[in-house]
Motif scaffolding. Structure first.
Motif, PDB file in Angstrom:
ATOM      1  N   VAL A  23      45.224 -12.121  -9.809  1.00 40.78           N
ATOM      2  CA  VAL A  23      44.690 -11.136  -8.863  1.00 40.78           C
ATOM      3  C   VAL A  23      43.280 -10.729  -9.277  1.00 40.78           C
ATOM      4  N   TRP A  24      43.090 -10.435 -10.569  1.00 36.90           N
ATOM      5  CA  TRP A  24      41.773 -10.015 -11.039  1.00 36.90           C
ATOM      6  C   TRP A  24      40.762 -11.148 -10.929  1.00 36.90           C
ATOM      7  N   GLU A  25      41.190 -12.382 -11.123  1.00 39.01           N
ATOM      8  CA  GLU A  25      40.286 -13.517 -10.943  1.00 39.01           C
ATOM      9  C   GLU A  25      39.854 -13.636  -9.488  1.00 39.01           C
ATOM     10  N   GLU A  26      40.755 -13.341  -8.571  1.00 35.78           N
ATOM     11  CA  GLU A  26      40.404 -13.346  -7.145  1.00 35.78           C
ATOM     12  C   GLU A  26      39.425 -12.212  -6.835  1.00 35.78           C
ATOM     13  N   VAL A  27      39.609 -11.053  -7.454  1.00 37.84           N
ATOM     14  CA  VAL A  27      38.664  -9.947  -7.293  1.00 37.84           C
ATOM     15  C   VAL A  27      37.277 -10.398  -7.757  1.00 37.84           C
ATOM     16  N   VAL A  28      37.217 -11.070  -8.891  1.00 38.04           N
ATOM     17  CA  VAL A  28      35.940 -11.582  -9.411  1.00 38.04           C
ATOM     18  C   VAL A  28      35.310 -12.535  -8.394  1.00 38.04           C
ATOM     19  N   ARG A  29      36.097 -13.464  -7.849  1.00 40.51           N
ATOM     20  CA  ARG A  29      35.548 -14.422  -6.867  1.00 40.51           C
ATOM     21  C   ARG A  29      35.003 -13.701  -5.635  1.00 40.51           C
ATOM     22  N   LYS A  30      35.732 -12.711  -5.142  1.00 38.53           N
ATOM     23  CA  LYS A  30      35.285 -11.975  -3.952  1.00 38.53           C
ATOM     24  C   LYS A  30      34.007 -11.193  -4.235  1.00 38.53           C
ATOM     25  N   LEU A  31      33.916 -10.597  -5.420  1.00 34.21           N
ATOM     26  CA  LEU A  31      32.708  -9.861  -5.779  1.00 34.21           C
ATOM     27  C   LEU A  31      31.528 -10.803  -5.997  1.00 34.21           C
ATOM     28  N   GLN A  32      31.760 -11.937  -6.652  1.00 36.62           N
ATOM     29  CA  GLN A  32      30.686 -12.904  -6.881  1.00 36.62           C
ATOM     30  C   GLN A  32      30.134 -13.438  -5.568  1.00 36.62           C
ATOM     31  N   ALA A  33      30.989 -13.651  -4.590  1.00 31.79           N
ATOM     32  CA  ALA A  33      30.568 -14.164  -3.282  1.00 31.79           C
ATOM     33  C   ALA A  33      30.052 -13.054  -2.374  1.00 31.79           C
ATOM     34  N   ARG A  34      30.087 -11.825  -2.878  1.00 33.54           N
ATOM     35  CA  ARG A  34      29.666 -10.631  -2.136  1.00 33.54           C
ATOM     36  C   ARG A  34      30.468 -10.454  -0.846  1.00 33.54           C
ATOM     37  N   GLN A  35      31.743 -10.873  -0.885  1.00 36.30           N
ATOM     38  CA  GLN A  35      32.632 -10.685   0.260  1.00 36.30           C
ATOM     39  C   GLN A  35      33.268  -9.298   0.245  1.00 36.30           C
ATOM     40  N   MET A  36      33.247  -8.654  -0.898  1.00 35.90           N
ATOM     41  CA  MET A  36      33.789  -7.312  -1.029  1.00 35.90           C
ATOM     42  C   MET A  36      32.743  -6.443  -1.695  1.00 35.90           C
ATOM     43  N   PRO A  37      32.639  -5.203  -1.295  1.00 32.14           N
ATOM     44  CA  PRO A  37      33.211  -4.614  -0.097  1.00 32.14           C
ATOM     45  C   PRO A  37      32.724  -5.344   1.150  1.00 32.14           C
ATOM     46  N   PRO A  38      33.541  -5.310   2.197  1.00 35.77           N
ATOM     47  CA  PRO A  38      33.196  -6.063   3.410  1.00 35.77           C
ATOM     48  C   PRO A  38      31.960  -5.491   4.105  1.00 35.77           C
ATOM     49  N   GLN A  39      31.372  -6.297   4.963  1.00 31.56           N
ATOM     50  CA  GLN A  39      30.221  -5.838   5.740  1.00 31.56           C
ATOM     51  C   GLN A  39      30.633  -4.614   6.535  1.00 31.56           C
ATOM     52  N   GLY A  40      29.720  -3.676   6.623  1.00 32.82           N
ATOM     53  CA  GLY A  40      29.985  -2.434   7.341  1.00 32.82           C
ATOM     54  C   GLY A  40      30.489  -1.331   6.431  1.00 32.82           C
ATOM     55  N   ALA A  41      31.037  -1.694   5.290  1.00 31.00           N
ATOM     56  CA  ALA A  41      31.487  -0.701   4.319  1.00 31.00           C
ATOM     57  C   ALA A  41      30.332  -0.387   3.387  1.00 31.00           C
ATOM     58  N   PRO A  42      30.317   0.813   2.829  1.00 28.35           N
ATOM     59  CA  PRO A  42      29.264   1.118   1.853  1.00 28.35           C
ATOM     60  C   PRO A  42      29.302   0.118   0.704  1.00 28.35           C
ATOM     61  N   ARG A  43      28.139  -0.372   0.321  1.00 26.36           N
ATOM     62  CA  ARG A  43      28.066  -1.396  -0.724  1.00 26.36           C
ATOM     63  C   ARG A  43      27.374  -0.828  -1.953  1.00 26.36           C
ATOM     64  N   PRO A  44      27.888  -1.165  -3.125  1.00 29.97           N
ATOM     65  CA  PRO A  44      27.241  -0.715  -4.362  1.00 29.97           C
ATOM     66  C   PRO A  44      25.934  -1.480  -4.576  1.00 29.97           C
ATOM     67  N   ASP A  45      25.062  -0.907  -5.386  1.00 30.92           N
ATOM     68  CA  ASP A  45      23.812  -1.603  -5.680  1.00 30.92           C
ATOM     69  C   ASP A  45      24.103  -2.845  -6.514  1.00 30.92           C
ATOM     70  N   GLU A  46      23.185  -3.784  -6.476  1.00 38.64           N
ATOM     71  CA  GLU A  46      23.361  -5.088  -7.124  1.00 38.64           C
ATOM     72  C   GLU A  46      23.592  -4.951  -8.625  1.00 38.64           C
ATOM     73  N   GLN A  47      22.900  -4.027  -9.253  1.00 41.78           N
ATOM     74  CA  GLN A  47      23.048  -3.821 -10.692  1.00 41.78           C
ATOM     75  C   GLN A  47      24.477  -3.376 -11.036  1.00 41.78           C
ATOM     76  N   SER A  48      25.062  -2.525 -10.223  1.00 46.62           N
ATOM     77  CA  SER A  48      26.438  -2.065 -10.450  1.00 46.62           C
ATOM     78  C   SER A  48      27.437  -3.206 -10.292  1.00 46.62           C
ATOM     79  N   VAL A  49      27.222  -4.040  -9.283  1.00 48.62           N
ATOM     80  CA  VAL A  49      28.108  -5.181  -9.059  1.00 48.62           C
ATOM     81  C   VAL A  49      28.034  -6.136 -10.243  1.00 48.62           C
ATOM     82  N   GLU A  50      26.828  -6.472 -10.669  1.00 41.71           N
ATOM     83  CA  GLU A  50      26.659  -7.401 -11.792  1.00 41.71           C
ATOM     84  C   GLU A  50      27.257  -6.839 -13.078  1.00 41.71           C
ATOM     85  N   ALA A  51      27.070  -5.551 -13.328  1.00 40.71           N
ATOM     86  CA  ALA A  51      27.622  -4.927 -14.536  1.00 40.71           C
ATOM     87  C   ALA A  51      29.148  -4.959 -14.505  1.00 40.71           C
TER      88      ALA A  51
END
Length: 118
Positions: free
Chosen positions: A64-92
């Motif tokens: 499950v956590w590996e899938e979370v990583v894949r979704k975050l790496q592909a920038r699929q989550m959070p989905p479009q239209g939802a508030p998105r964290p800044d790039e630095q927060s995602v990478e960290a």
């Protein structure tokens, strides 16, 4: 059964906090801020509750956590239209999450099938 050589999850014991994603405060804060609106115990969008997995053993929920990583790496989550964290927060968060998964994999390797071909 000898539990000393098996992962804590396999032995049916409660995982220590250091084996859980929640043990990393920055990852926990990222998940709580950016994921739990949709993936909490009450909502479970796509049948996923990350809230329930935060305090559980990483090894038990690695897929499950590996899938979370894949979704975050592909920038699929959070989905479009939802508030998105800044790039630095995602990478960290990605860096810390991958490090925790890698560490768990090193402690509890799953080599897959090891039979020789005949």
């Amino acid at each position: 059964m000898i539990c000393g050589t098996l992962s804590v999850a396999v032995c049916g014991q409660e995982a220590s906090s250091t084996e859980a994603i929640a043990a990393d405060a920055s990852v926990r804060q990222f998940i709580e801020s950016n994921c739990l609106d949709c993936h909490d115990t009450a909502t479970q969008t796509a049948g996923l509750s990350l809230e329930a997995l935060l305090s559980q053993d990483v090894v038990r929920n690695a897929e499950v956590w590996e899938e979370v990583v894949r979704k975050l790496q592909a920038r699929q989550m959070p989905p479009q239209g939802a508030p998105r964290p800044d790039e630095q927060s995602v990478e960290a968060a990605l860096s810390r999450l991958v490090a925790r998964l890698d560490s768990a994999a090193e402690r509890n390797p799953a080599p897959g099938r090891t039979d020789s071909l005949r």
